[in-house]
Design a protein around this motif. Structure first.
Motif, mmCIF file in Angstrom:
data_model
loop_
_atom_site.group_PDB
_atom_site.id
_atom_site.type_symbol
_atom_site.label_atom_id
_atom_site.label_comp_id
_atom_site.label_asym_id
_atom_site.label_seq_id
_atom_site.Cartn_x
_atom_site.Cartn_y
_atom_site.Cartn_z
ATOM 1 N N PHE A 136 -0.780 7.493 3.569
ATOM 2 C CA PHE A 136 0.358 7.000 2.610
ATOM 3 C C PHE A 136 1.316 7.979 2.420
ATOM 4 O O PHE A 136 1.068 9.501 3.042
ATOM 5 N N PRO A 137 2.302 7.444 2.871
ATOM 6 C CA PRO A 137 3.417 7.556 2.072
ATOM 7 C C PRO A 137 3.588 8.839 0.617
ATOM 8 O O PRO A 137 2.861 8.462 -0.246
ATOM 9 N N ARG A 138 3.996 9.947 1.150
ATOM 10 C CA ARG A 138 4.403 10.839 -0.331
ATOM 11 C C ARG A 138 5.669 10.531 -0.820
ATOM 12 O O ARG A 138 6.874 10.496 -0.004
ATOM 13 N N LEU A 139 5.809 9.926 -2.204
ATOM 14 C CA LEU A 139 6.594 9.346 -2.362
ATOM 15 C C LEU A 139 7.305 10.082 -3.500
ATOM 16 O O LEU A 139 6.315 10.697 -4.545
ATOM 17 N N PRO A 140 8.681 9.852 -4.198
ATOM 18 C CA PRO A 140 8.781 10.947 -5.354
ATOM 19 C C PRO A 140 8.699 10.307 -6.182
ATOM 20 O O PRO A 140 8.087 9.287 -6.358
ATOM 21 N N ALA A 141 8.093 11.935 -7.210
ATOM 22 C CA ALA A 141 7.673 10.347 -8.480
ATOM 23 C C ALA A 141 8.817 9.011 -9.087
ATOM 24 O O ALA A 141 8.257 8.657 -9.554
ATOM 25 N N GLN A 142 10.130 9.535 -8.861
ATOM 26 C CA GLN A 142 11.257 8.175 -9.642
ATOM 27 C C GLN A 142 10.599 7.917 -8.542
ATOM 28 O O GLN A 142 12.314 6.554 -8.744
ATOM 29 N N SER A 143 10.294 6.507 -8.095
ATOM 30 C CA SER A 143 10.496 5.546 -6.603
ATOM 31 C C SER A 143 10.024 4.555 -8.102
ATOM 32 O O SER A 143 8.693 4.129 -7.410
ATOM 33 N N TYR A 144 10.877 3.831 -8.148
ATOM 34 C CA TYR A 144 10.120 2.249 -8.834
ATOM 35 C C TYR A 144 10.847 1.126 -8.468
ATOM 36 O O TYR A 144 12.019 1.630 -7.854
ATOM 37 N N VAL A 145 10.338 -0.046 -8.716
ATOM 38 C CA VAL A 145 10.891 -0.747 -7.966
ATOM 39 C C VAL A 145 10.392 -2.319 -9.324
ATOM 40 O O VAL A 145 10.081 -1.796 -10.354
ATOM 41 N N LYS A 146 11.079 -3.288 -9.218
ATOM 42 C CA LYS A 146 10.970 -4.212 -10.464
ATOM 43 C C LYS A 146 10.103 -5.487 -9.508
ATOM 44 O O LYS A 146 10.363 -5.980 -8.661
ATOM 45 N N ALA A 147 9.064 -5.417 -10.580
ATOM 46 C CA ALA A 147 7.842 -5.814 -10.251
ATOM 47 C C ALA A 147 7.168 -6.219 -11.421
ATOM 48 O O ALA A 147 7.066 -5.713 -12.173
ATOM 49 N N ASP A 148 5.842 -7.022 -11.333
ATOM 50 C CA ASP A 148 5.296 -7.123 -12.167
ATOM 51 C C ASP A 148 4.155 -6.645 -11.650
ATOM 52 O O ASP A 148 3.211 -6.612 -10.721
ATOM 53 N N ARG A 149 3.910 -5.535 -12.255
ATOM 54 C CA ARG A 149 2.527 -4.186 -11.593
ATOM 55 C C ARG A 149 1.483 -4.826 -11.363
ATOM 56 O O ARG A 149 1.050 -4.559 -10.074
ATOM 57 N N THR A 150 0.860 -6.120 -12.153
ATOM 58 C CA THR A 150 -0.491 -6.033 -11.654
ATOM 59 C C THR A 150 -0.456 -6.995 -10.428
ATOM 60 O O THR A 150 -1.242 -7.256 -9.495
ATOM 61 N N ARG A 151 0.639 -7.555 -10.476
ATOM 62 C CA ARG A 151 0.791 -8.797 -9.209
ATOM 63 C C ARG A 151 0.900 -7.921 -7.502
ATOM 64 O O ARG A 151 0.497 -8.194 -7.041
ATOM 65 N N LEU A 152 2.449 -7.002 -8.154
ATOM 66 C CA LEU A 152 2.601 -5.951 -7.234
ATOM 67 C C LEU A 152 0.985 -5.385 -6.113
ATOM 68 O O LEU A 152 1.033 -5.217 -5.391
ATOM 69 N N LYS A 153 -0.029 -4.998 -7.290
ATOM 70 C CA LYS A 153 -1.176 -4.315 -7.085
ATOM 71 C C LYS A 153 -1.535 -5.043 -5.704
ATOM 72 O O LYS A 153 -2.181 -4.693 -5.200
ATOM 73 N N GLN A 154 -1.715 -6.639 -6.352
ATOM 74 C CA GLN A 154 -2.521 -7.466 -5.499
ATOM 75 C C GLN A 154 -1.874 -8.422 -4.547
ATOM 76 O O GLN A 154 -2.612 -7.876 -3.681
ATOM 77 N N VAL A 155 -0.846 -8.015 -4.648
ATOM 78 C CA VAL A 155 0.330 -8.320 -2.880
ATOM 79 C C VAL A 155 -0.812 -6.667 -2.060
ATOM 80 O O VAL A 155 -0.845 -7.530 -0.572
ATOM 81 N N LEU A 156 -0.180 -5.927 -2.513
ATOM 82 C CA LEU A 156 -0.532 -4.841 -1.608
ATOM 83 C C LEU A 156 -1.813 -4.487 -1.957
ATOM 84 O O LEU A 156 -2.147 -4.330 -0.073
ATOM 85 N N ILE A 157 -2.877 -5.001 -1.997
ATOM 86 C CA ILE A 157 -4.511 -4.485 -1.988
ATOM 87 C C ILE A 157 -4.693 -6.080 -1.008
ATOM 88 O O ILE A 157 -5.342 -5.604 0.191
ATOM 89 N N ASN A 158 -3.986 -6.981 -0.430
ATOM 90 C CA ASN A 158 -4.403 -8.546 -0.403
ATOM 91 C C ASN A 158 -3.548 -7.630 1.494
ATOM 92 O O ASN A 158 -4.609 -8.223 2.435
ATOM 93 N N LEU A 159 -2.596 -7.442 1.648
ATOM 94 C CA LEU A 159 -2.228 -6.699 3.060
ATOM 95 C C LEU A 159 -3.373 -5.894 3.825
ATOM 96 O O LEU A 159 -3.396 -5.872 4.465
ATOM 97 N N LEU A 160 -3.670 -4.358 2.620
ATOM 98 C CA LEU A 160 -3.697 -3.297 2.864
ATOM 99 C C LEU A 160 -5.730 -3.750 3.552
ATOM 100 O O LEU A 160 -6.255 -3.479 4.757
#
Length: 565
Positions: free
Chosen positions: A284-308
């Protein structure tokens, strides 16, 4: 001696103009043109004087409207042949647009034409026998160089055929939407109904698995099969429910700044055990603490978990999965999940996001439904992002998601100076505010705001179930509730709290990124004490909390609270 012949010369421009003008004049004077107009059966042609009284009523008008010409000429106005309610409505609209009073009669029909504007309108004609039909009418002012305005010309055509086609099309679209909604509602209802018996199956199977006496090897294999099939069925139900909610338009999202580092850490903790079981390495990459994206938090997790999970499931033994982040264009972050699996053909890549298409894996050892990637694609689209894939046979695949970058959640109004802390008298009771929020950044922000008030303390709950439990145990004076929460929504959580006598009196303030006016109206109609939208305005939030505290104290004391709206 023969007479000398005069050579031919082409007519001059002036002579040509005179001849063309002469032909036009002859055409206008010809009875053929007048007869063609008056005897046209396909169009109603009505001419009026300047006052709007009918002077010419052609054969087409007679056929369309059922009147003889002598029954209307010098007697009625075209407005008398239209639906009077539609004429009145047109007058009202024009009066509003023009800022002047327009009479609901012929003036409403001829208003624009009288000002030199050719006007086309749609109104209902009423025949002599009382039957009606929709018509399209073009109205033009008739003017004379000497006398000025001398009347109006109205050319109309029956619009019934087009209206019928439109009606049939609208009915077909409505029927399709109704059928699609019924299908989605059925799937949603069935998904929920299936959860109840499945809960019992999985629950008792787990009790048997961990109970005493210990299971015999054959019994253990049987229970393992029950649990494996049960968990797979639960995944299928969840995917069908998500797809049904998306297709019916009932899936509610809260798109706001989300810490990608936090989400990736949570996703990693959820998939690492499965990766270890298959000897799959993960990076997994090391990202700056201030790396933010526009998303629904729960659904973004669902998307990434499905891909993983897919990258792990379809990888080779002892393979590798890596997550990479890059900015392909300014303001956009691409999150890529790369695997070392068998890879896909170009044809398979083109079919990736088709429902129930498992790309030839139906007979393979890995279970699947062919729905997961479809749900993932639609969730990404709903969050304003893009998803895609690249693959090379024998090398592996990379699935990527692009989301818009965002700034860290902050205050809507920048605070230039630290506001003073409000001190309270010694011995004054502390008031508890419960904030139900799944986004840690938002929770931290409100915690900093509440910390400026020495008479308030904040409790945080990451989901609705925990929030309900905290409300019952700690009895806070005020509850702040996010709307889009994992599992149970904030609206459903409020209904549970309202139905419990121990928590029914607590004012609940919605704190949501859903800022559409209709969302706010629905929230207030559902029973929220107030509805605050993100990004947060400190003054607005604290005013809402203070007002809720007053109501809370009054309710506890048994007083009749003032109207808070």
């Amino acid at each position: 001696m023969p007479a000398q012949r005069t050579p031919d010369h082409p007519p001059s421009a002036g002579t040509r103009e005179l001849s063309e003008a002469g032909r036009r004049s002859a055409l206008l004077k010809a009875g053929a043109l007048q007869n063609a107009i008056l005897n046209s059966a396909n169009f109603s042609i009505i001419a009026t004087d300047e006052k709007g009284v009918i002077q010419i009523f052609n054969v087409g008008a007679e056929h369309m409207l059922g009147y003889r010409a002598d029954e209307v000429i010098d007697q009625v106005s075209p407005s008398d042949l239209h639906d009077p309610m539609e004429v009145t409505a047109r007058a009202v609209v024009l009066s509003t647009e023009q800022g002047t009073q327009i009479a609901p009669g012929f003036e409403a029909l001829a208003f624009k034409a009288s000002r030199g504007i050719e006007d086309i309108y749609e109104l209902t004609y009423i025949r002599k026998d009382g039957s009606r039909f929709p018509a399209i009418v073009s109205i033009t002012a008739l003017r004379d160089d000497a006398a000025g305005l001398i009347g109006y010309l109205l050319i109309g055509t029956d619009n019934s055929a087009r209206k019928l086609v439109e009606q049939q099309l609208n009915e077909a679209v409505a029927a399709a939407e109704k059928a699609n909604l019924a299908k989605s509602d059925f799937l949603s209802s069935m998904s929920h109904e299936l959860r109840t018996p499945l809960n019992a199956i999985l629950g008792f199977a787990q009790l048997v698995e961990s109970g005493t006496p210990a299971l015999t090897p054959p019994q253990k294999r049987s229970i393992d099969q029950i649990l494996k099939a049960g968990w797979y069925l639960l995944d299928l139900i969840n995917e069908i429910l998500d797809l049904a909610l998306i297709e019916s338009g009932k899936l509610s999202l809260s798109v706001e700044p989300v810490s990608l580092q936090e989400v990736l850490m949570e996703c990693r903790s959820m998939v690492e055990s499965q990766a270890r079981q298959r000897s799959i390495g993960m990076a997994f990459p090391r990202l700056p603490a201030q790396s933010y994206v526009k998303a629904d938090r729960t659904r973004l997790k669902q998307v990434l978990i499905n891909l993983l999970f897919n990258a792990i499931k379809y990888n080779r033994p002892s393979g590798h999965v890596s997550v990479e982040c890059a900015e392909p264009t300014p303001g956009t972050l691409r999150i890529s999940v790369r695997d070392t699996g068998a890879g896909l053909t170009s044809e398979q890549v083109s079919q990736l996001f088709q429902p129930f298409n498992r790309l030839g894996q139906e007979g393979g050892k890995e279970e699947g439904t062919g729905i997961g990637l479809v749900v993932t694609q639609r969730l990404v689209a709903l969050m304003g992002g893009e998803i895609g894939a690249d693959s090379t046979q024998g090398v592996g695949s990379v699935f990527w998601v692009e989301m818009a970058l965002a700034s860290a959640p902050g205050l809507a109004l920048e605070i230039t100076a630290e506001p003073p802390r409000l001190e309270v008298a010694d011995g004054a009771a502390m008031k508890t505010v419960l904030y139900v929020e799944d986004n840690p950044a938002n929770l931290e922000l409100v915690e900093q705001i509440i910390a400026r008030r020495t008479n308030l303390r904040l409790l945080g709950a990451a989901d609705a179930s925990l929030g309900i439990e905290f409300a019952r145990v700690y009895r806070p004076e005020v509850i702040l509730m996010d709307i889009n929460l994992p599992g149970m929504s904030g609206l459903d959580a409020m209904k549970v709290l309202r139905g419990d006598p121990d928590t029914a009196h607590i004012p609940i303030i919605a704190l949501s990124a859903n800022a559409v006016p209709r969302d706010i109206e629905r929230g207030l109609e559902a029973g929220f004490f107030n509805y605050i939208t993100k990004p947060i305005k400190v003054g607005q939030l604290m005013d809402a909390i203070d007002a809720a505290l007053v109501i809370s104290v009054q309710r506890i004391a048994g007083e009749s609270p003032q109207d808070n709206t």
